[in-house]
Design an enzyme around this catalytic site. Structure first.
Site, short mmCIF file in Angstrom:
data_model
loop_
_atom_site.label_atom_id
_atom_site.label_comp_id
_atom_site.label_asym_id
_atom_site.label_seq_id
_atom_site.Cartn_x
_atom_site.Cartn_y
_atom_site.Cartn_z
N ALA A 6 2.93 -0.96 4.11
CA ALA A 6 2.51 0.13 5.00
C ALA A 6 2.40 -0.47 6.39
O ALA A 6 1.97 -1.62 6.54
CB ALA A 6 1.17 0.70 4.56
N HIS A 11 -8.79 -4.43 -9.17
CA HIS A 11 -7.40 -4.59 -9.57
C HIS A 11 -7.06 -6.07 -9.62
O HIS A 11 -7.28 -6.79 -8.66
CB HIS A 11 -6.47 -3.90 -8.58
CG HIS A 11 -6.69 -2.42 -8.50
ND1 HIS A 11 -6.39 -1.58 -9.53
CD2 HIS A 11 -7.21 -1.65 -7.52
CE1 HIS A 11 -6.72 -0.35 -9.20
NE2 HIS A 11 -7.22 -0.36 -7.99
N SER A 26 0.84 -1.20 0.00
CA SER A 26 0.00 0.00 0.00
C SER A 26 0.87 1.25 0.00
O SER A 26 1.78 1.37 0.83
CB SER A 26 -0.88 0.05 1.25
OG SER A 26 -1.72 -1.06 1.30
N HIS A 65 -8.41 2.42 6.86
CA HIS A 65 -7.65 2.10 5.65
C HIS A 65 -7.47 3.36 4.81
O HIS A 65 -6.40 3.59 4.24
CB HIS A 65 -8.39 1.01 4.87
CG HIS A 65 -7.60 0.44 3.74
ND1 HIS A 65 -6.33 -0.08 3.90
CD2 HIS A 65 -7.89 0.31 2.42
CE1 HIS A 65 -5.87 -0.50 2.73
NE2 HIS A 65 -6.79 -0.27 1.81
N ASN A 114 0.88 5.54 10.33
CA ASN A 114 0.14 5.98 11.53
C ASN A 114 0.88 5.52 12.77
O ASN A 114 1.68 4.59 12.70
CB ASN A 114 -1.27 5.36 11.53
CG ASN A 114 -1.23 3.84 11.40
OD1 ASN A 114 -1.09 3.31 10.30
ND2 ASN A 114 -1.31 3.16 12.53
N TYR A 141 -5.36 -12.10 5.45
CA TYR A 141 -6.65 -11.74 6.03
C TYR A 141 -7.82 -11.94 5.06
O TYR A 141 -8.97 -11.87 5.45
CB TYR A 141 -6.65 -10.31 6.59
CG TYR A 141 -6.35 -9.19 5.60
CD1 TYR A 141 -7.22 -8.86 4.57
CD2 TYR A 141 -5.19 -8.44 5.74
CE1 TYR A 141 -6.95 -7.83 3.69
CE2 TYR A 141 -4.91 -7.40 4.87
CZ TYR A 141 -5.78 -7.09 3.84
OH TYR A 141 -5.51 -6.08 2.97
N GLU A 142 -7.50 -12.18 3.79
CA GLU A 142 -8.59 -12.40 2.83
C GLU A 142 -9.17 -13.81 2.94
O GLU A 142 -10.34 -14.03 2.66
CB GLU A 142 -8.08 -12.16 1.40
CG GLU A 142 -7.63 -10.72 1.18
CD GLU A 142 -6.97 -10.53 -0.18
OE1 GLU A 142 -7.64 -10.77 -1.19
OE2 GLU A 142 -5.78 -10.17 -0.22
N HIS A 198 -3.42 -11.14 0.61
CA HIS A 198 -3.18 -11.06 2.06
C HIS A 198 -3.82 -12.24 2.78
O HIS A 198 -4.89 -12.71 2.39
CB HIS A 198 -3.77 -9.76 2.62
CG HIS A 198 -3.06 -8.53 2.16
ND1 HIS A 198 -3.42 -7.84 1.03
CD2 HIS A 198 -2.01 -7.85 2.70
CE1 HIS A 198 -2.60 -6.79 0.88
NE2 HIS A 198 -1.75 -6.77 1.89
N MET A 206 0.05 -6.07 8.31
CA MET A 206 -0.76 -7.25 7.99
C MET A 206 -0.21 -8.04 6.81
O MET A 206 -0.96 -8.77 6.15
CB MET A 206 -2.19 -6.81 7.68
CG MET A 206 -2.86 -6.01 8.80
SD MET A 206 -4.51 -5.47 8.31
CE MET A 206 -4.83 -4.21 9.56
N SER A 207 1.08 -7.90 6.52
CA SER A 207 1.62 -8.59 5.32
C SER A 207 3.08 -8.97 5.54
O SER A 207 3.54 -9.08 6.67
CB SER A 207 1.50 -7.65 4.11
OG SER A 207 2.39 -6.56 4.24
N1 HPA Z 1 -1.71 -1.93 12.03
C1 HPA Z 1 -1.68 -2.93 11.11
N2 HPA Z 1 -1.44 -2.74 9.82
C2 HPA Z 1 -1.21 -1.47 9.42
C3 HPA Z 1 -1.22 -0.39 10.32
C4 HPA Z 1 -1.48 -0.65 11.69
O1 HPA Z 1 -1.50 0.26 12.55
N3 HPA Z 1 -0.96 0.73 9.59
C5 HPA Z 1 -0.79 0.32 8.30
N4 HPA Z 1 -0.95 -1.01 8.20
#
Ligand code: HPA
Length: 272
Positions: free
Chosen positions: A114, A62, A31, A245, A233, A86-87, A84, A209-210
């Protein structure tokens, strides 16, 4: 079709479409890292749907694609689109893709993602080099894998020599590159403040998450791994904010020019 057949076919397709180009470095875009693909010269795009070993994505229309070409002097395969865990709840969504890269002759996988920051000294928009990871999920993409090779050594999963190269490249272009441990949480929900306190106590500096499944797959396939996080963040509970997101993507976008410059500098410095 067996996975081995799918990998053979995918490798042949990539070789045929990019005749003469032998990428030794692959870049997996997370991301916010999409603009890296704009830097590829002489780009040849192969959609994942033409590559049977690659995952069906389908999120937001996509389908994912491999872009072959050059960034500077480096021949590259840039992968836009990642399956991912999580999917589906399964960690092996990128197995066929990573093994195809190895079969294509790729030696180095540069991963990008990210992530949330767990360290008050690392601010949103900044970049972190992953030194190690914590597989908090305790899932593996190597479940069901036969043979002794599955017991892979993970003690230097993020290649020490490549990390030195990356730090030097960042210093040369004047970009701050933090270093830290990345904790993989399954998602898709963000973490709770209690989980973030736990991860900090565990010694993690970033959470996402990856990446971890792909690092395991890449090490199993004999690739060297380098990985970069864009911190989008402060993690849950560290600052008064709600996580979304959309916020992740917006912050990633604002940091992407620097991220692209860093990737270009790193690719120029990697001699496989
Ligand atoms: N947690 C998990 N995955 C993320 C975060 C987070 O704070 N920020 C970007 N991807």
């Amino acid at each position: 079709m067996t996975l081995d057949d799918a990998i053979t076919q995918s490798t042949a397709t990539l070789k045929a479409r990019a005749a003469g180009l032998s990428p030794q470095v692959a870049v997996l875009l997370g991301s916010g890292w999409g603009p890296v693909a704009d830097k590829v010269q002489g780009a040849i795009d192969v959609p994942y749907k033409d590559l049977p070993a690659f995952p069906a994505l389908g999120v937001g229309g996509h389908t994912g694609q491999v872009r072959l070409g050059r960034i500077g002097n480096q021949a590259v395969a840039v992968l836009a689109g990642r399956k991912h865990a999580y999917e589906t709840g399964e960690a092996d969504g990128m197995k066929g893709a990573i093994r195809t890269l190895a079969a294509l002759g790729v030696k180095v996988l540069l991963q990008t993602n990210a992530a949330g920051s767990l360290d008050v000294g690392m601010r949103p928009g900044e970049l972190m080099l992953i030194t190690d990871h914590i597989n908090t999920v305790q899932r593996s993409p190597l479940f069901n894998e036969p043979g002794d090779k599955r017991f892979i050594d993970m003690s230097a999963a993020y290649d020490p020599a490549l990390r030195e190269t990356a730090l030097d490249a960042a210093a040369t272009v004047g970009i701050t590159l933090h270093e830290g441990v990345y904790a993989w949480c399954m998602g898709p929900q963000f973490e709770t403040p209690a989980e973030i306190r736990m991860l900090r106590a565990f010694g993690a500096q970033a959470v996402g998450m990856s990446t971890v499944p792909e690092t395991i797959l890449a090490r199993h396939a004999g690739l060297r791994v380098l990985a970069l996080s864009m911190l989008t963040n402060m993690a849950a509970g560290m600052e008064a904010q709600t996580l979304s997101h959309a916020h992740t993507l917006a912050t990633a976008q604002s940091g992407s020019a620097r991220a692209v410059e860093l990737v270009e500098a790193m690719l120029a410095a990697i001699h496989v």
